[in-house]
Design a protein around this motif. Structure first.
Motif, PDB file in Angstrom:
ATOM      1  N   THR A 133       0.846  -1.178   0.000  1.00 45.14           N
ATOM      2  CA  THR A 133       0.000   0.000   0.000  1.00 45.14           C
ATOM      3  C   THR A 133       0.888   1.236   0.000  1.00 45.14           C
ATOM      4  N   ALA A 134       0.313   2.370  -0.277  1.00 46.01           N
ATOM      5  CA  ALA A 134       1.088   3.609  -0.336  1.00 46.01           C
ATOM      6  C   ALA A 134       1.739   3.905   1.006  1.00 46.01           C
ATOM      7  N   HIS A 188      -1.744   7.740   9.602  1.00 43.35           N
ATOM      8  CA  HIS A 188      -1.466   6.760   8.550  1.00 43.35           C
ATOM      9  C   HIS A 188      -2.618   5.755   8.473  1.00 43.35           C
ATOM     10  N   PRO A 189      -2.757   5.086   7.329  1.00 41.80           N
ATOM     11  CA  PRO A 189      -3.910   4.200   7.138  1.00 41.80           C
ATOM     12  C   PRO A 189      -3.963   2.997   8.070  1.00 41.80           C
ATOM     13  N   PHE A 190      -2.852   2.697   8.754  1.00 43.49           N
ATOM     14  CA  PHE A 190      -2.826   1.527   9.622  1.00 43.49           C
ATOM     15  C   PHE A 190      -2.746   1.929  11.088  1.00 43.49           C
ATOM     16  N   ALA A 191      -3.257   3.095  11.398  1.00 43.25           N
ATOM     17  CA  ALA A 191      -3.162   3.654  12.751  1.00 43.25           C
ATOM     18  C   ALA A 191      -3.856   2.794  13.798  1.00 43.25           C
ATOM     19  N   VAL A 248       2.136  -2.203   4.361  1.00 43.42           N
ATOM     20  CA  VAL A 248       1.686  -3.582   4.555  1.00 43.42           C
ATOM     21  C   VAL A 248       1.169  -4.083   3.207  1.00 43.42           C
ATOM     22  N   THR A 249       1.652  -5.240   2.770  1.00 40.37           N
ATOM     23  CA  THR A 249       1.145  -5.796   1.513  1.00 40.37           C
ATOM     24  C   THR A 249      -0.290  -6.275   1.720  1.00 40.37           C
ATOM     25  N   VAL A 250      -1.017  -6.402   0.648  1.00 38.21           N
ATOM     26  CA  VAL A 250      -2.407  -6.859   0.729  1.00 38.21           C
ATOM     27  C   VAL A 250      -2.493  -8.248   1.378  1.00 38.21           C
ATOM     28  N   PRO A 251      -1.667  -9.226   0.969  1.00 38.27           N
ATOM     29  CA  PRO A 251      -1.761 -10.534   1.631  1.00 38.27           C
ATOM     30  C   PRO A 251      -1.474 -10.455   3.138  1.00 38.27           C
ATOM     31  N   ASN A 252      -0.512  -9.629   3.539  1.00 38.79           N
ATOM     32  CA  ASN A 252      -0.225  -9.479   4.965  1.00 38.79           C
ATOM     33  C   ASN A 252      -1.376  -8.797   5.693  1.00 38.79           C
ATOM     34  N   PHE A 253      -2.012  -7.824   5.047  1.00 43.95           N
ATOM     35  CA  PHE A 253      -3.142  -7.122   5.646  1.00 43.95           C
ATOM     36  C   PHE A 253      -4.300  -8.100   5.871  1.00 43.95           C
ATOM     37  N   ILE A 254      -4.532  -8.971   4.896  1.00 42.78           N
ATOM     38  CA  ILE A 254      -5.590  -9.986   5.020  1.00 42.78           C
ATOM     39  C   ILE A 254      -5.261 -10.950   6.153  1.00 42.78           C
TER      40      ILE A 254
END
Length: 131
Positions: free
Chosen positions: A8-9, A18-21, A58-64
């Protein structure tokens, strides 16, 4: 050659949190330490810390995988505080309804919702309503 998921950006300080706060709050609610999450995912504890701090994407697979570890029913829930999980589910439901309606009916549906919110004392029925 296998393709890799794009991360992700990277966070930008000028755009606010940040988006993962909320990742740390989700982890804590799941009663997991950074090291436990790292071990389950096969990454370092430093990586988990950097994701939570917004210092690494964070990559999409890691986020999932994080969503699964933290008990989220949808990875998008991790973008909100854990207490807002019902809000995220309600937004998904509302989006499905709105997506299925023609524009005029969607506007009527939203107006009805705003009227109900106003009647029950919510601030949702504010002056931004389209007429």
């Amino acid at each position: 050659m296998p393709t890799r998921s794009k991360p992700t950006a990277a966070p930008n300080a000028a755009t606010g949190p940040h988006p993962f706060a909320h990742l740390a709050a989700w982890r804590e609610q799941a009663e997991l330490t950074q090291e436990q999450v790292a071990n389950r995912m096969g990454v370092s504890g430093v990586t988990i810390h950097r994701w939570e701090a917004g210092k690494a994407p964070v990559t999409v697979p890691n986020f999932i995988e994080l969503a699964q570890l933290y008990g989220a029913t949808d990875p998008a829930q991790l973008m909100f505080p854990p207490a807002a999980r019902e809000t995220a589910a309600a937004l998904r439901r509302a989006h499905r309804v709105l997506s299925s309606l023609p524009a005029k009916q969607a506007t009527n549906w939203l107006t009805s919702g705003e009227d109900l919110a106003e009647a029950f004392g919510s601030s949702a029925g504010d002056t931004s309503r389209e007429k």
